[in-house]
Write an enzyme that holds these catalytic residues in place. Structure first.
Site, mmCIF file in Angstrom:
data_model
loop_
_atom_site.group_PDB
_atom_site.id
_atom_site.type_symbol
_atom_site.label_atom_id
_atom_site.label_comp_id
_atom_site.label_asym_id
_atom_site.label_seq_id
_atom_site.Cartn_x
_atom_site.Cartn_y
_atom_site.Cartn_z
ATOM 1 N N THR A 1 1.023 -1.308 -0.022
ATOM 2 C CA THR A 1 -0.059 -0.135 -0.081
ATOM 3 C C THR A 1 0.858 1.107 -0.029
ATOM 4 O O THR A 1 0.483 2.253 -0.613
ATOM 5 C CB THR A 1 -0.886 0.112 1.282
ATOM 6 O OG1 THR A 1 -1.586 -1.402 1.293
ATOM 7 C CG2 THR A 1 -1.766 1.148 1.227
ATOM 8 N N HIS B 1 2.186 1.932 -3.481
ATOM 9 C CA HIS B 1 1.107 2.503 -4.168
ATOM 10 C C HIS B 1 0.960 3.979 -3.965
ATOM 11 O O HIS B 1 0.893 4.821 -4.908
ATOM 12 C CB HIS B 1 -0.368 1.879 -4.065
ATOM 13 C CG HIS B 1 -0.646 0.660 -4.305
ATOM 14 N ND1 HIS B 1 -0.751 0.462 -5.886
ATOM 15 C CD2 HIS B 1 -0.605 -0.737 -3.748
ATOM 16 C CE1 HIS B 1 -0.819 -1.140 -5.860
ATOM 17 N NE2 HIS B 1 -0.697 -1.477 -4.888
#
Ligand code: NAD
Ligand code: ZN
Length: 341
Positions: A40, A43
């Site tokens: 995450t 990202h």
């Protein structure tokens, strides 16, 4: 204090000087020891479409950590200065149907630390007491700092009974690899893990007697035949987020087999629904960790011999975060740890 901040709405992360958080009466102030980089965070670093739609800027990111309590709010009862803690990154509403039923991991209004609110890639972080996890100091701090992704692996793996079962895991990322170790720990017979990245399959092998398959080079059917498996896998753990891998799993399950899906699929992923129907498959979606059943179980497994230490392949000081993110992006790593001591 120093913090890793998503300062601008573009690719990158910035090491900034920010204020030490002022805690509320129900919060705990944690001095970071170690943090880990999650997919995450990558990202968010890359500033992909999801991040652009989700992340407020500027904001400190990060959610996987272990640290020491240095201050507690006036209403905090269960923690004191000096405690070694990690924390659940999902903050729940406490009042929706599932929260009231004690199924907090199914809250309809979950807020993510380091995603929707200030994260923990910083020298200090304020965490609500409800989300702080007391750590067993006999467990290594490296393992404690990856309880969050280990929890994803444990939540998924323990969704179905694995004892004596043949388990297929698609995706040998850090979570898939840890799930394979968990499946072995709880008594699965054959644990087969697939990937298309040899570095990761090699890493998986270091965590135990796990059978690895590079599906670009080898047919899963041949591996099953060599293992004497005639009807398919009993349990599937989807941990790649890849549609081809998901279809491969669906095609190789025993009738009545069970699939737990953690990997986040592309919106246009296609599957043959009739394979689900005619094979009588069960499919369960997995989000986060059960609060706090998963945390109890993973602690107990670490105390009883589960060893996931080899999934950590790189450790560095937080000032070298750029290097850490580039290693994560390369696919040639397991977990990457940033140290704050
Ligand atoms: P990762 O990206 O590091 O690992 C995914 C692996 O899948 C990679 O090694 C990749 O090479 C492999 N892969 C790609 N195509 C494949 C194919 N066709 N067959 C087999 N393997 C293939 O991710 P991770 O951090 O280990 O997380 C695993 C997945 O779980 C990701 O999709 C992540 O987004 C998701 N996730 C979901 C939750 C949740 O709460 N549901 C939480 C954390 C992570
Ligand atoms: Zn809720």
């Amino acid at each position: 204090m120093k913090a890793l901040v998503k300062k601008f709405p573009k690719e990158g992360l910035w090491l900034e000087e920010v204020e030490i958080p002022v805690i509320g009466e129900k919060d705990v102030l944690v001095k970071m020891k170690k943090t880990a980089i999650c997919g995450t965070d990558v990202h968010i670093y890359n500033w992909d479409k999801w991040s652009q739609e989700t992340i407020p800027v500027p904001m400190t990111i990060g959610h996987e950590f272990v640290g020491e309590v240095v201050e507690v709010g006036s209403l905090v009862r269960n923690f004191k200065v000096g405690d070694l803690v990690s924390g659940e990154g999902h903050i729940v509403c406490g009042v929706c149907r599932n929260c009231l039923a004690g199924k907090r991991y199914l809250c309809k209004d979950t807020i993510g630390i380091g995603v929707n609110r200030t994260g923990i890639f910083a020298e200090y972080a304020s965490i609500p007491e409800t989300n702080v996890w007391m750590c067993d100091k006999s467990i290594s701090e490296d393992a404690l700092c990856i309880l969050d992704p280990l929890g994803n692996a444990v939540h998924t793996a323990l969704s179905f009974d694995l004892a004596g079962e043949d388990v297929l895991i698609t995706g040998a990322g850090p979570i898939g690899i840890m799930a394979a170790a968990v499946a072995k720990h709880v008594g699965a017979r054959h644990v087969v893990i697939t990937d298309i990245n040899d570095y990761r399959l090699k890493l998986a092998k270091e965590l135990g007697p796990i059978i690895t398959v590079n599906t670009k080079k080898e047919k899963l059917a041949d591996v099953m035949k060599a293992l004497g498996m005639t009807e398919g896998f009993d349990v599937g753990l989807e941990m790649s987020g890849n549609g081809d891998a998901l279809n491969e799993m669906i095609n190789n399950m025993v009738h009545g087999g069970k699939i737990a899906m953690l990997g986040i699929q592309a919106p246009d992923t296609q599957i043959d629904w009739n394979k689900i129907v005619f094979s009588g498959l069960f499919i369960k979606g997995i989000y986060g960790r059960e609060m706090f059943e998963t945390w109890y179980k993973m602690t107990a497994m670490l105390q009883s011999g589960l060893d996931i230490s080899k999934v950590i392949t790189h450790k560095m000081h937080y000032t070298k975060f750029e290097e850490g993110f580039q290693i994560m992006k390369s696919g040639q790593s397991g977990k990457v740890i940033l140290e704050w001591d």
